[in-house]
Design an enzyme around this catalytic site. Structure first.
Site, short mmCIF file in Angstrom:
data_model
loop_
_atom_site.label_atom_id
_atom_site.label_comp_id
_atom_site.label_asym_id
_atom_site.label_seq_id
_atom_site.Cartn_x
_atom_site.Cartn_y
_atom_site.Cartn_z
N ASP A 121 0.86 -1.19 0.00
CA ASP A 121 0.00 0.00 0.00
C ASP A 121 0.89 1.24 0.00
O ASP A 121 2.12 1.13 0.11
CB ASP A 121 -0.99 0.00 1.18
N LYS B 45 -3.79 0.21 -2.92
CA LYS B 45 -4.78 -0.49 -2.08
C LYS B 45 -5.81 0.50 -1.55
O LYS B 45 -5.49 1.63 -1.23
CB LYS B 45 -4.04 -1.14 -0.89
N THR C 156 -4.43 -7.66 3.55
CA THR C 156 -3.53 -6.86 2.71
C THR C 156 -2.54 -7.75 1.97
O THR C 156 -2.35 -7.64 0.76
CB THR C 156 -2.77 -5.82 3.58
#
Ligand code: R5P
Length: 299
Positions: A175, A199, A233
């Site tokens: 991210d 993200k 994630t």
């Protein structure tokens, strides 16, 4: 360091013991109890009069209890005439709420920083803070230990042992927040490149990949993040990288929260630090004891 003493509470017995050994310092004794109503009692049983005291405690789940243990022990140590308190919080819980992202939200990292200030700590040592600006919530000095060399040295050796060429490695930030981490870790490998994942978080604990920026086709991807919590994630990053043609995926992350979910079995190798004391099947742990000991001694 002389005339100093290291304390641990419920979170990091092993790490604190390792740090104390490296610094040739004694461990303090604490009576840590619960009253019937759940209130915490942390009573110092060591002679700390005129001594520099070091408390080592991550504030992982249950963060509230661990924060309170610190505050209560700090008061007990002050009552016992400790000269100074260095607070080592390897994993700083509540750090992800570090700004107002949606109107009405609290800044919990600031709330926790204010609480620690009330304990009259002389300095805070932490590991891979979620964002650097959290340091600004403290009035005392904050030492934020970077782990990229720890992970870098580990993976240089690992790639060599597994015949993976450094120029075939792409270090991936899962991210925007991990972009600098990826750049720092990337600098540890010869000619490795960097990629980023765009993200989004449509809701708390849910993450969504929008795009992969960078060429990962046929490459050995090393994802670097600060926290693995629900594993969303990393798992989403894995899927996106494989879809873009990555050959294989490795992961390193500083803080093994692992509150829920598991990482995909297909991920080749996962490495975390010992900031949170937890055994997770198939996950390799590298120790921050040396880095923390050096930070404590370097006053
Ligand atoms: C987010 O900003 C953090 O850097 C981590 O990417 C995140 O906390 C990981 O959480 P999860 O494992 O729940 O996706």
């Amino acid at each position: 360091m002389e005339n100093a003493i290291v304390f641990y509470l419920s979170a990091n017995k092993k790490l604190a013991t390792d740090v104390a050994r490296k610094l040739s310092l004694p461990l303090g004794e604490v009576e840590l109890e619960r009253f019937k109503d759940g209130e915490i009692m942390a009573r110092n049983l060591s002679n700390v009069k005129g001594k520099d005291v070091i408390i080592i405690q991550s504030t992982d789940c249950p963060a509230q209890d661990k924060i309170f243990e610190i505050l209560i022990l700090a008061d007990s140590l002050k009552n016992s005439e400790a000269k100074s308190i260095t607070l080592v919080v390897p994993y700083f819980g509540y750090s992800r709420q570090d700004r107002i992202a949606r109107s009405g939200e609290p800044i919990t990292a600031k709330v926790v920083a204010s609480l620690f200030q009330t304990a009259d700590i002389s300095r805070l040592i932490t590991v891979d803070l979620h964002t650097q600006q959290i340091q600004g919530f403290f009035k005392c000095p904050v030492i934020n230990i970077d782990t990229f060399e720890l992970f870098g040295n580990y993976f240089v050796k690992y790639f060599e042992e597994h015949n993976i060429k450094q120029e075939d490695v792409v270090v991936v930030a899962p991210d925007h927040g991990s972009a600098l981490r990826a750049r720092d870790l990337g600098s540890m490998f010869k000619n490795a490149s960097i990629a980023f994942i765009d993200k989004r978080r449509p809701a708390p604990n849910t993450s969504e990949v929008i795009n992969v920026v960078g060429d990962v086709k046929g490459k050995s991807c090393l994802i670097v993040d600060d926290i693995i919590d629900t594993c969303g994630t990393i798992n989403n990053a894995y899927d996106a990288l494989i879809e873009k043609g990555a050959k294989e995926v490795f992961v390193c992350a500083s803080h093994a929260v692992f509150s829920n979910g598991t990482l995909k079995d297909e991920i080749k190798h996962v490495v975390v630090t010992d900031s949170i004391q937890k055994d997770i099947k198939g996950v390799k742990v590298v120790s921050t004891a040396d880095l923390i000991a050096k930070a404590i001694a370097n006053r």
